[in-house]
Design a protein around this motif. Structure first.
Motif, PDB file in Angstrom:
ATOM      1  N   VAL A  64       3.198 -10.656  -6.114  1.00 20.17           N
ATOM      2  CA  VAL A  64       3.928  -9.633  -5.390  1.00 20.17           C
ATOM      3  C   VAL A  64       4.605 -10.088  -4.138  1.00 20.17           C
ATOM      4  CG1 VAL A  64       3.422  -7.579  -3.579  1.00 20.17           C
ATOM      5  CG2 VAL A  64       2.091  -7.573  -5.610  1.00 20.17           C
ATOM      6  N   PHE A  65       4.142 -11.179  -3.494  1.00 24.20           N
ATOM      7  CA  PHE A  65       4.972 -11.992  -2.280  1.00 24.20           C
ATOM      8  C   PHE A  65       6.086 -12.555  -2.957  1.00 24.20           C
ATOM      9  CE2 PHE A  65       5.444 -15.113   1.007  1.00 24.20           C
ATOM     10  CZ  PHE A  65       5.512 -14.392   2.292  1.00 24.20           C
ATOM     11  N   TYR A  66       6.064 -12.904  -4.131  1.00 21.18           N
ATOM     12  CA  TYR A  66       7.333 -13.412  -4.826  1.00 21.18           C
ATOM     13  C   TYR A  66       8.444 -12.636  -4.780  1.00 21.18           C
ATOM     14  CZ  TYR A  66      10.473 -14.078  -8.766  1.00 21.18           C
ATOM     15  OH  TYR A  66      11.651 -14.120  -9.651  1.00 21.18           O
ATOM     16  N   ALA A  67       7.978 -11.431  -5.166  1.00 23.95           N
ATOM     17  CA  ALA A  67       8.823 -10.096  -5.366  1.00 23.95           C
ATOM     18  C   ALA A  67       9.332  -9.751  -3.898  1.00 23.95           C
ATOM     19  CB  ALA A  67       8.340  -8.891  -5.960  1.00 23.95           C
ATOM     20  N   LEU A  68       8.599  -9.588  -2.799  1.00 26.16           N
ATOM     21  CA  LEU A  68       8.998  -9.553  -1.537  1.00 26.16           C
ATOM     22  C   LEU A  68       9.872 -10.422  -1.080  1.00 26.16           C
ATOM     23  CD1 LEU A  68       5.556  -8.311   0.050  1.00 26.16           C
ATOM     24  CD2 LEU A  68       7.477  -6.922  -0.718  1.00 26.16           C
ATOM     25  N   THR A  69       9.752 -11.917  -1.286  1.00 26.09           N
ATOM     26  CA  THR A  69      10.414 -12.925  -0.958  1.00 26.09           C
ATOM     27  C   THR A  69      11.980 -12.857  -1.610  1.00 26.09           C
ATOM     28  OG1 THR A  69       8.458 -14.476  -0.640  1.00 26.09           O
ATOM     29  CG2 THR A  69      10.870 -15.358  -0.743  1.00 26.09           C
ATOM     30  N   LYS A  70      11.969 -12.567  -2.936  1.00 31.83           N
ATOM     31  CA  LYS A  70      13.118 -12.394  -3.687  1.00 31.83           C
ATOM     32  C   LYS A  70      13.997 -11.136  -3.023  1.00 31.83           C
ATOM     33  CE  LYS A  70      15.368 -13.502  -7.606  1.00 31.83           C
ATOM     34  NZ  LYS A  70      15.668 -14.893  -7.966  1.00 31.83           N
ATOM     35  N   ILE A  71      13.245 -10.171  -2.946  1.00 30.41           N
ATOM     36  CA  ILE A  71      14.248  -9.186  -2.185  1.00 30.41           C
ATOM     37  C   ILE A  71      14.925  -9.361  -0.871  1.00 30.41           C
ATOM     38  CG2 ILE A  71      14.082  -6.629  -1.238  1.00 30.41           C
ATOM     39  CD1 ILE A  71      11.783  -6.350  -3.558  1.00 30.41           C
ATOM     40  N   LEU A 130       8.616   3.055  -5.889  1.00 34.25           N
ATOM     41  CA  LEU A 130       7.277   3.567  -4.920  1.00 34.25           C
ATOM     42  C   LEU A 130       6.548   4.710  -5.875  1.00 34.25           C
ATOM     43  CD1 LEU A 130       6.105   4.260  -2.277  1.00 34.25           C
ATOM     44  CD2 LEU A 130       7.820   6.074  -2.010  1.00 34.25           C
ATOM     45  N   GLU A 131       7.052   5.194  -6.900  1.00 33.10           N
ATOM     46  CA  GLU A 131       6.337   6.401  -7.380  1.00 33.10           C
ATOM     47  C   GLU A 131       5.539   5.560  -8.368  1.00 33.10           C
ATOM     48  OE1 GLU A 131       9.721   6.238  -7.088  1.00 33.10           O
ATOM     49  OE2 GLU A 131       9.588   7.862  -5.702  1.00 33.10           O
ATOM     50  N   LYS A 132       5.740   4.664  -9.320  1.00 34.57           N
ATOM     51  CA  LYS A 132       5.072   3.969 -10.166  1.00 34.57           C
ATOM     52  C   LYS A 132       3.767   3.199  -9.315  1.00 34.57           C
ATOM     53  CE  LYS A 132       8.260   3.046 -13.696  1.00 34.57           C
ATOM     54  NZ  LYS A 132       9.058   1.864 -14.401  1.00 34.57           N
ATOM     55  N   GLY A 133       4.254   2.712  -8.190  1.00 30.11           N
ATOM     56  CA  GLY A 133       3.112   1.968  -7.369  1.00 30.11           C
ATOM     57  C   GLY A 133       2.048   2.991  -6.707  1.00 30.11           C
ATOM     58  N   LEU A 137      -7.342  -3.860  -4.895  1.00 34.54           N
ATOM     59  CA  LEU A 137      -5.973  -3.763  -5.655  1.00 34.54           C
ATOM     60  C   LEU A 137      -5.211  -2.397  -5.443  1.00 34.54           C
ATOM     61  CD1 LEU A 137      -4.880  -6.214  -7.223  1.00 34.54           C
ATOM     62  CD2 LEU A 137      -5.967  -4.938  -9.232  1.00 34.54           C
ATOM     63  N   GLY A 138      -6.029  -1.403  -5.523  1.00 31.01           N
ATOM     64  CA  GLY A 138      -5.369  -0.093  -5.415  1.00 31.01           C
ATOM     65  C   GLY A 138      -4.603  -0.024  -4.017  1.00 31.01           C
ATOM     66  N   ILE A 139      -5.292  -0.188  -2.964  1.00 28.90           N
ATOM     67  CA  ILE A 139      -4.796  -0.057  -1.495  1.00 28.90           C
ATOM     68  C   ILE A 139      -3.610  -1.122  -1.271  1.00 28.90           C
ATOM     69  CG2 ILE A 139      -5.264  -0.403   0.947  1.00 28.90           C
ATOM     70  CD1 ILE A 139      -8.191   0.599   0.358  1.00 28.90           C
ATOM     71  N   GLN A 140      -3.711  -2.256  -1.881  1.00 25.37           N
ATOM     72  CA  GLN A 140      -2.756  -3.303  -1.885  1.00 25.37           C
ATOM     73  C   GLN A 140      -1.428  -2.733  -2.422  1.00 25.37           C
ATOM     74  OE1 GLN A 140      -3.355  -7.477  -2.159  1.00 25.37           O
ATOM     75  NE2 GLN A 140      -5.448  -7.377  -0.868  1.00 25.37           N
ATOM     76  N   ILE A 141      -1.580  -2.243  -3.864  1.00 29.30           N
ATOM     77  CA  ILE A 141      -0.406  -2.091  -4.550  1.00 29.30           C
ATOM     78  C   ILE A 141       0.347  -0.655  -3.868  1.00 29.30           C
ATOM     79  CG2 ILE A 141       0.223  -0.670  -6.698  1.00 29.30           C
ATOM     80  CD1 ILE A 141      -1.836  -2.357  -8.065  1.00 29.30           C
ATOM     81  N   ILE A 142      -0.530   0.249  -3.202  1.00 29.54           N
ATOM     82  CA  ILE A 142       0.017   1.230  -2.641  1.00 29.54           C
ATOM     83  C   ILE A 142       0.877   0.633  -1.325  1.00 29.54           C
ATOM     84  CG2 ILE A 142      -0.156   3.473  -1.170  1.00 29.54           C
ATOM     85  CD1 ILE A 142      -2.553   3.770  -2.867  1.00 29.54           C
ATOM     86  N   LEU A 143       0.466  -0.138  -0.464  1.00 31.33           N
ATOM     87  CA  LEU A 143       1.094  -0.663   0.768  1.00 31.33           C
ATOM     88  C   LEU A 143       2.269  -1.662   0.413  1.00 31.33           C
ATOM     89  CD1 LEU A 143      -2.111  -1.730   2.807  1.00 31.33           C
ATOM     90  CD2 LEU A 143      -0.514   0.311   3.196  1.00 31.33           C
ATOM     91  N   PHE A 144       2.177  -2.307  -0.741  1.00 34.31           N
ATOM     92  CA  PHE A 144       3.286  -3.232  -0.986  1.00 34.31           C
ATOM     93  C   PHE A 144       4.241  -2.240  -1.815  1.00 34.31           C
ATOM     94  CE2 PHE A 144       0.191  -6.808  -1.743  1.00 34.31           C
ATOM     95  CZ  PHE A 144       0.602  -7.562  -0.748  1.00 34.31           C
ATOM     96  N   LEU A 200       5.169   0.923  -0.682  1.00 40.75           N
ATOM     97  CA  LEU A 200       6.003   1.191   0.302  1.00 40.75           C
ATOM     98  C   LEU A 200       6.979   0.184   0.874  1.00 40.75           C
ATOM     99  CD1 LEU A 200       2.810   3.083   1.871  1.00 40.75           C
ATOM    100  CD2 LEU A 200       4.787   4.431   0.977  1.00 40.75           C
ATOM    101  N   PHE A 201       6.401  -1.036   1.056  1.00 38.68           N
ATOM    102  CA  PHE A 201       7.101  -2.005   1.686  1.00 38.68           C
ATOM    103  C   PHE A 201       8.424  -2.437   0.708  1.00 38.68           C
ATOM    104  CE2 PHE A 201       7.575  -6.588   3.305  1.00 38.68           C
ATOM    105  CZ  PHE A 201       8.258  -5.934   4.618  1.00 38.68           C
TER     106      PHE A 201
END
Length: 382
Positions: free
Chosen positions: A282-289, A312-315, A363-370, A372-373
């Motif tokens: 996930v951090f890879y994806a955030l860094t890329k964006i 967001l919806e899928k997450g 994992l569920g909570i992190q996916i939701i937060l990520f 949103l970000f």
């Protein structure tokens, strides 16, 4: 008359060697009947370098921001030539031997690199640690990370077109500018080649500005940050897969070997590996964006697909499913405890249900937060 070639030299107290470098550059321009100019990008010299350059009719560009990259950027942006050749003003490169660079530029290459290992390194021209450790290792990492067929990433003598330079969108201010130029050329689809170059012992009596360990680290740091797949994605996938496979096996039953047994204690580590691997990905994806939206990396097809698969919806859906699974497993564990009248439980049996429950909740909570970000970062993209 339009200028074909600008020769740019960064300068910080180079009075000992500046005159010979300027004269060689000017001689090359005259002998080869090239419309050219010599630019000295002065980074705050206090030894009379500016006066030497002006006396020889070179163009002096004062650059107030300190650093090798800052000086070169200032000089290159002021250059009027179609092609630019840059090199240090310490007489380590022969400015009268630039024809291989000009030929390749005229053929249409965007960036022409010198290769000192092919051309030859004169005795005393390069420290042992640079020659056999620093340059080979960093060049290997650059080739591995970015698939660039260049043998000498840090040669200070190189040529490029002014048009190609504008596409590179260079940002760095220090010695890592040399690596950034090559990496950005590759990422932007520019054509790169190299020619053999001889490195001579520089003519200065003082030590060079280069700091072996500090500047080596800056080069390495830059290469890693511009290759988030190697820094985050590949290690993340490895940790994710190892954690997933061993966690599934250990949830079913202990793994018994001849001399030892892996049980619930190992399950704690494998589940952590699974979660950490997910965070790396996930951090890879955030860094890329972040890098793409701030102009540090160019957009690619992979980048466009990122927003198609991750939204967001899928997450939110995936995160909520995992949270429900976590609550379900937790309720199952609680039911077993209740069935025993809240007495002592078989730890090895119970924890095989509790660890996956906690992992699913995290994992569920992190996916939701990520997610949103992701949606916040993606606003500019949309």
């Amino acid at each position: 008359m339009s200028i074909e070639l600008s020769i740019v030299m960064p300068c910080l107290n180079e009075a000992e060697t500046l005159e010979i470098c300027i004269k060689k550059a000017q001689n090359y321009i005259v002998k080869n009947n090239i419309s050219g100019e010599v630019i000295i990008a002065d980074n705050g010299s206090n030894d009379g370098s500016q006066g030497i350059a002006k006396k020889l009719n070179a163009i002096v560009i004062p650059v107030t921001n300190k650093g090798y990259g800052s000086a070169l950027r200032g000089g290159i942006e002021a250059a009027k030539g179609k092609y630019i050749i840059m090199a240090d003003a310490d007489d380590s490169y022969d400015f009268e031997s630039l024809s291989p660079f000009i030929s390749k530029l005229r053929e249409g290459y965007d960036l022409v690199m010198g290769n000192r290992f092919k051309g030859g390194i004169k005795k005393g021209a390069m420290p042992f640690i640079h020659k056999y450790l620093g340059n080979p290792v960093l060049s290997f990492i650059g080739r591995l990370f970015f698939k660039i067929n260049i043998g000498d990433f840090h040669c200070g003598l190189r040529g490029f077109s002014k048009e190609a330079y504008s596409k590179m969108n260079l940002k760095t201010t220090g010695m890592e500018f040399a690596s950034e130029m090559i990496v950005k050329s590759k990422l932007n689809g520019l054509s790169i080649t190299e020619v053999p170059t001889i490195l001579h012992k520089d003519g200065r009596s003082r030590p060079p500005h280069l700091n072996t360990w500090r500047d080596g680290w800056r080069h390495l740091r830059f290469l890693m940050l511009y290759a988030p797949n190697w820094l985050f994605l590949f290690p993340g996938i490895l940790l994710f897969l190892i954690g997933f496979v061993f966690s599934v096996l250990l949830i079913k039953s202990p793994l018994v070997f001849e001399t030892f047994t892996l049980d619930v204690h190992t399950l704690l580590y494998t589940s952590s590996s699974f979660l950490i691997g997910f965070q790396f990905i996930v951090f890879y994806a955030l860094t890329k964006i972040y890098a793409v939206e701030n102009g540090l990396l160019p957009k690619s097809n992979r980048y466009n697909k990122l927003f198609y698969f991750l939204n967001l919806e899928k997450g939110l859906i995936a995160g909520l499913i995992l949270i429900f699974i976590g609550f379900g497993l937790s309720y199952n564990g609680f039911s077993n405890w209740k069935a025993s009248n809240f007495g002592n439980l078989d730890i090895q049996t119970t924890i095989r249900s509790i660890i996956p429950a906690v992992l699913a909740l995290q994992l569920g909570i992190q996916i939701i937060l990520f997610s949103l970000f992701f949606s916040i970062l993606g606003l500019k993209y949309k």
